[in-house]
Design an enzyme around this catalytic site. Sequence first.
Site, PDB file in Angstrom:
ATOM      1  N   ARG A   1      67.273   0.510  -4.285  1.00 40.36           N
ATOM      2  CA  ARG A   1      67.470   1.376  -4.266  1.00 40.36           C
ATOM      3  C   ARG A   1      68.696   2.219  -5.106  1.00 40.36           C
ATOM      4  O   ARG A   1      68.846   3.448  -4.931  1.00 40.36           O
ATOM      5  CB  ARG A   1      67.448   2.229  -3.031  1.00 40.36           C
ATOM      6  CG  ARG A   1      66.001   2.428  -2.483  1.00 40.36           C
ATOM      7  CD  ARG A   1      64.715   3.090  -3.784  1.00 40.36           C
ATOM      8  NE  ARG A   1      63.174   3.473  -3.071  1.00 40.36           N
ATOM      9  CZ  ARG A   1      63.046   3.962  -1.697  1.00 40.36           C
ATOM     10  NH1 ARG A   1      63.493   4.960  -1.402  1.00 40.36           N
ATOM     11  NH2 ARG A   1      61.615   3.781  -1.822  1.00 40.36           N
TER      12      ARG A   1
ATOM     13  N   TYR B   1      50.476  -1.333   3.270  1.00 42.53           N
ATOM     14  CA  TYR B   1      50.098   0.571   2.777  1.00 42.53           C
ATOM     15  C   TYR B   1      48.634  -0.103   2.026  1.00 42.53           C
ATOM     16  O   TYR B   1      48.112   1.042   2.431  1.00 42.53           O
ATOM     17  CB  TYR B   1      50.580   0.193   1.579  1.00 42.53           C
ATOM     18  CG  TYR B   1      52.277   0.495   2.109  1.00 42.53           C
ATOM     19  CD1 TYR B   1      52.873   1.434   2.385  1.00 42.53           C
ATOM     20  CD2 TYR B   1      53.618  -0.159   1.944  1.00 42.53           C
ATOM     21  CE1 TYR B   1      53.751   2.605   2.523  1.00 42.53           C
ATOM     22  CE2 TYR B   1      54.600   0.391   2.268  1.00 42.53           C
ATOM     23  CZ  TYR B   1      55.432   1.606   3.018  1.00 42.53           C
ATOM     24  OH  TYR B   1      56.412   1.891   3.024  1.00 42.53           O
TER      25      TYR B   1
ATOM     26  N   ARG C   1      63.440  13.897 -12.724  1.00 42.28           N
ATOM     27  CA  ARG C   1      62.968  14.058 -11.401  1.00 42.28           C
ATOM     28  C   ARG C   1      62.235  15.841 -11.155  1.00 42.28           C
ATOM     29  O   ARG C   1      61.130  16.137 -10.932  1.00 42.28           O
ATOM     30  CB  ARG C   1      63.382  13.958 -10.207  1.00 42.28           C
ATOM     31  CG  ARG C   1      62.434  12.060  -9.532  1.00 42.28           C
ATOM     32  CD  ARG C   1      61.313  11.431  -9.266  1.00 42.28           C
ATOM     33  NE  ARG C   1      60.978  12.350  -8.566  1.00 42.28           N
ATOM     34  CZ  ARG C   1      59.662  13.117  -7.828  1.00 42.28           C
ATOM     35  NH1 ARG C   1      59.493  13.767  -8.769  1.00 42.28           N
ATOM     36  NH2 ARG C   1      59.359  13.231  -6.360  1.00 42.28           N
TER      37      ARG C   1
ATOM     38  N   ASP D   1      57.917   1.310  -8.235  1.00 33.97           N
ATOM     39  CA  ASP D   1      57.441   0.900  -6.973  1.00 33.97           C
ATOM     40  C   ASP D   1      56.505  -0.024  -6.439  1.00 33.97           C
ATOM     41  O   ASP D   1      56.193  -0.380  -7.701  1.00 33.97           O
ATOM     42  CB  ASP D   1      56.622   2.429  -6.841  1.00 33.97           C
ATOM     43  CG  ASP D   1      57.225   2.525  -5.442  1.00 33.97           C
ATOM     44  OD1 ASP D   1      58.098   3.033  -4.690  1.00 33.97           O
ATOM     45  OD2 ASP D   1      56.565   2.535  -4.290  1.00 33.97           O
TER      46      ASP D   1
ATOM     47  N   ARG E   1      67.367   9.649  -5.848  1.00 34.56           N
ATOM     48  CA  ARG E   1      68.177  11.030  -5.489  1.00 34.56           C
ATOM     49  C   ARG E   1      69.272  10.997  -5.316  1.00 34.56           C
ATOM     50  O   ARG E   1      69.514  11.879  -4.936  1.00 34.56           O
ATOM     51  CB  ARG E   1      66.316  11.871  -4.088  1.00 34.56           C
ATOM     52  CG  ARG E   1      65.589  11.888  -4.905  1.00 34.56           C
ATOM     53  CD  ARG E   1      64.144  12.016  -3.863  1.00 34.56           C
ATOM     54  NE  ARG E   1      64.182  11.417  -3.121  1.00 34.56           N
ATOM     55  CZ  ARG E   1      63.187  10.802  -2.153  1.00 34.56           C
ATOM     56  NH1 ARG E   1      62.806  11.711  -1.805  1.00 34.56           N
ATOM     57  NH2 ARG E   1      63.137   9.867  -1.062  1.00 34.56           N
TER      58      ARG E   1
HETATM   59  O1  CP3 Z   1      65.874   0.322  -6.090  1.00 31.50           O
HETATM   60  C1  CP3 Z   1      65.670   0.260  -7.205  1.00 31.50           C
HETATM   61  O2  CP3 Z   1      66.500   1.097  -7.652  1.00 31.50           O
HETATM   62  C2  CP3 Z   1      64.640   0.080  -8.143  1.00 31.50           C
HETATM   63  C3  CP3 Z   1      63.042   1.112  -7.283  1.00 31.50           C
HETATM   64  C4  CP3 Z   1      62.943   0.953  -6.121  1.00 31.50           C
HETATM   65  C5  CP3 Z   1      61.984   2.532  -6.402  1.00 31.50           C
HETATM   66  N1  CP3 Z   1      60.697   2.019  -4.616  1.00 31.50           N
HETATM   67  C6  CP3 Z   1      61.666   3.405  -6.421  1.00 31.50           C
HETATM   68  C7  CP3 Z   1      61.627   4.983  -5.565  1.00 31.50           C
HETATM   69  C8  CP3 Z   1      62.323  -0.348  -5.119  1.00 31.50           C
HETATM   70  C9  CP3 Z   1      63.271  -1.329  -5.198  1.00 31.50           C
HETATM   71  C10 CP3 Z   1      61.388   0.167  -4.797  1.00 31.50           C
HETATM   72  C11 CP3 Z   1      60.417   0.016  -3.245  1.00 31.50           C
HETATM   73  C12 CP3 Z   1      59.877   0.188  -2.611  1.00 31.50           C
HETATM   74  N2  CP3 Z   1      59.413   1.397  -2.176  1.00 31.50           N
HETATM   75  C13 CP3 Z   1      60.049  -0.466  -1.118  1.00 31.50           C
HETATM   76  C14 CP3 Z   1      60.545  -1.877  -0.549  1.00 31.50           C
HETATM   77  C15 CP3 Z   1      61.911  -1.583  -0.590  1.00 31.50           C
HETATM   78  C16 CP3 Z   1      62.130  -0.560   1.430  1.00 31.50           C
HETATM   79  O3  CP3 Z   1      62.463   0.664   0.448  1.00 31.50           O
HETATM   80  O4  CP3 Z   1      61.825  -0.381   1.687  1.00 31.50           O
HETATM   81  C17 CP3 Z   1      58.627   0.561  -0.051  1.00 31.50           C
HETATM   82  C18 CP3 Z   1      58.575   0.476   1.572  1.00 31.50           C
HETATM   83  C19 CP3 Z   1      58.353   1.873  -1.113  1.00 31.50           C
HETATM   84  C20 CP3 Z   1      57.446   2.861  -1.154  1.00 31.50           C
HETATM   85  C21 CP3 Z   1      58.001   3.894  -1.076  1.00 31.50           C
HETATM   86  N3  CP3 Z   1      58.374   4.267  -2.754  1.00 31.50           N
HETATM   87  C22 CP3 Z   1      57.977   4.576  -0.306  1.00 31.50           C
HETATM   88  C23 CP3 Z   1      58.606   4.761   1.700  1.00 31.50           C
HETATM   89  C24 CP3 Z   1      59.002   5.856  -0.715  1.00 31.50           C
HETATM   90  C25 CP3 Z   1      59.341   7.419   0.018  1.00 31.50           C
HETATM   91  C26 CP3 Z   1      60.381   7.178   0.548  1.00 31.50           C
HETATM   92  C27 CP3 Z   1      61.620   7.894  -0.086  1.00 31.50           C
HETATM   93  O5  CP3 Z   1      62.159   8.108   0.061  1.00 31.50           O
HETATM   94  O6  CP3 Z   1      61.024   9.359  -0.660  1.00 31.50           O
HETATM   95  C28 CP3 Z   1      58.800   5.202  -1.932  1.00 31.50           C
HETATM   96  C29 CP3 Z   1      58.981   6.380  -2.722  1.00 31.50           C
HETATM   97  C30 CP3 Z   1      60.661   6.292  -4.084  1.00 31.50           C
HETATM   98  N4  CP3 Z   1      60.517   4.792  -4.607  1.00 31.50           N
HETATM   99  C31 CP3 Z   1      61.716   6.822  -4.526  1.00 31.50           C
HETATM  100  C32 CP3 Z   1      62.093   5.488  -5.595  1.00 31.50           C
HETATM  101  C33 CP3 Z   1      63.234   6.853  -6.180  1.00 31.50           C
HETATM  102  C34 CP3 Z   1      61.532   8.307  -3.913  1.00 31.50           C
HETATM  103  C35 CP3 Z   1      61.079   9.037  -5.095  1.00 31.50           C
HETATM  104  C36 CP3 Z   1      60.832  10.645  -5.626  1.00 31.50           C
HETATM  105  O7  CP3 Z   1      61.704  10.890  -6.048  1.00 31.50           O
HETATM  106  O8  CP3 Z   1      60.815  11.070  -5.184  1.00 31.50           O
END
Ligand code: CP3
Length: 353
Positions: free
Chosen positions: A30, A157, A43, A79, A34
Site C-alpha cells: 500500500r 469477499y 481521489r 485492488d 491515502r
Molecule cells: O499496495 C499497493 O500500493 C497497491 C494497491 C493495493 C490496494 N489494495 C489499493 C487500495 C493493493 C495491493 C490492495 C490489496 C488489497 N485490497 C487487499 C490485500 C492486502 C491487504 O491490505 O490485506 C485487500 C484485503 C483489499 C480489499 C480492500 N480494498 C479493502 C479491505 C479496502 C478498504 C480498506 C481501506 O483502507 O479503506 C480496499 C480499498 C483500497 N484498496 C484503498 C486502496 C488505496 C483505499 C481506497 C480509497 O482510496 O478510498
Amino acid sequence: MAGMTGPDGSRFLRACRREPVDRTPVWLMRQAGRYMSEYRELRAKYEMLELIKAPELSCQVTMQPIEAFDLDAAIIFADILPPLEGLGLKVGFEAGEGPIVYNPVRDEADVLGLASLDVEEATWFTLEAIRLARRELESRGLPLIGFSGAPFTLACYAVEGGSSKDFTITKRLMMGRPDLWRQLMDKLTALVGGYLRAQARAGAQALQLFDTWAGLLSPEDYAEFALPYNRAVIREASQAGVPVIYFSTGTNGLLELVARSEADVVGIDWRIDLGEAWRRLGPGVAIQGNLDPVALLADWPELERRAAGVLESAGGRPGHIFNLGHGVLRDTSPDNVRRLVDFVHQYHFEEGS
Ligand code: CP3
C-alpha cells in the site's frame, strides 16, 4: 540510487532469487494511498473504481510513491476485488465500508451460476496500466510487481459480500459444504492463475499473492481448503518465469504449511521474529517483511530502532526484502516513509555478525 543495473539486475529481483545485493531492497505494501497528499488530490476527483479502471490514472498513482521515495520496486495500483467481475460478481467500494460484493455467493445455485469470462477482457484496465507503468519505470531501472488476491481471501469477499471480522458465512460454507467449496475454489483458482499469467505477459516482473485472511484457518483447514489452490496458482504463475511472493497475515501457526506453497518469497507479518520465521520456512525461500505498520506512526528514533531490529533479524543474509508486515496506514507521515527507505539503504551490518 535504487535499482542497480536495470530491472533484471535490480536489487529487488536479485533478492527474490536470493542473490547477493549491495543494499537491502525495500518497498511497502500500500505504498500508494491515502497517506499521500498526491493520492488524496486524485481521489477528490475520482472514485476508487474510476482510478482503477482508467489505465492512465492507475499508472499515475503507481508512480506517486516512486517519485516521492527511493523505493526499489513499484506495485501496480489496483485492488484484489475487481477481478471477481470475471466470475460475474458485482464489486464496489463504499466510503467507510470498504469493498462490497453486491451478489455474494451463498449456495449451490450461486456457485453453479458463476461465469468464467475471459480474464484478459475482465481485467484489461489493469493489464494496460501494467504496460504503461513498465514504460515509465524502464528509464529508472525499477521493476514492477503485479498482484492478485489468493483464492481463499477472494472467497472470503465473494461469499461474505464484504469485509468482516471473522468471515463466519464463508467458513460455514467451507465446513458445511466442502463439495461446493471445492467448486468455488476451482473457479477462483482458474481466475487467479489466468490473471497472474496475463499480468506477467503485460510486463509485471514479480507477482504477489495477498492472502490477508488465511490466518482465520486452523492448520488442518488451511492444508485442506486453501493450500492446494495456492500451490496451483503459484505453479501456474511460476511458469511465466517471474518470482512469486506469497503474503499472508496471522499465519505464524501455519508457517510450515505456508512453506509448502512453493512461493519464491514468503511475506510475513510482525507477529513473529523474522529470523525465527526464516528458520521455520527453511533456507530455500526469500523473505519479505516485517515491520509493524504502526511503527511508522512513531517518532523517528523509535521507528529507526524498530527498523534496525528487523534488519538485524534478517542478519544481512541474501534474500531479505524489507517491507511492512501489512499495508501502510492512512495516518502515516510521508516524511517517516522517506526516512525509513533511506535508513534501510544506508544500513551496514557488522562484519561477521
Ligand atoms: O499496495 C499497493 O500500493 C497497491 C494497491 C493495493 C490496494 N489494495 C489499493 C487500495 C493493493 C495491493 C490492495 C490489496 C488489497 N485490497 C487487499 C490485500 C492486502 C491487504 O491490505 O490485506 C485487500 C484485503 C483489499 C480489499 C480492500 N480494498 C479493502 C479491505 C479496502 C478498504 C480498506 C481501506 O483502507 O479503506 C480496499 C480499498 C483500497 N484498496 C484503498 C486502496 C488505496 C483505499 C481506497 C480509497 O482510496 O478510498
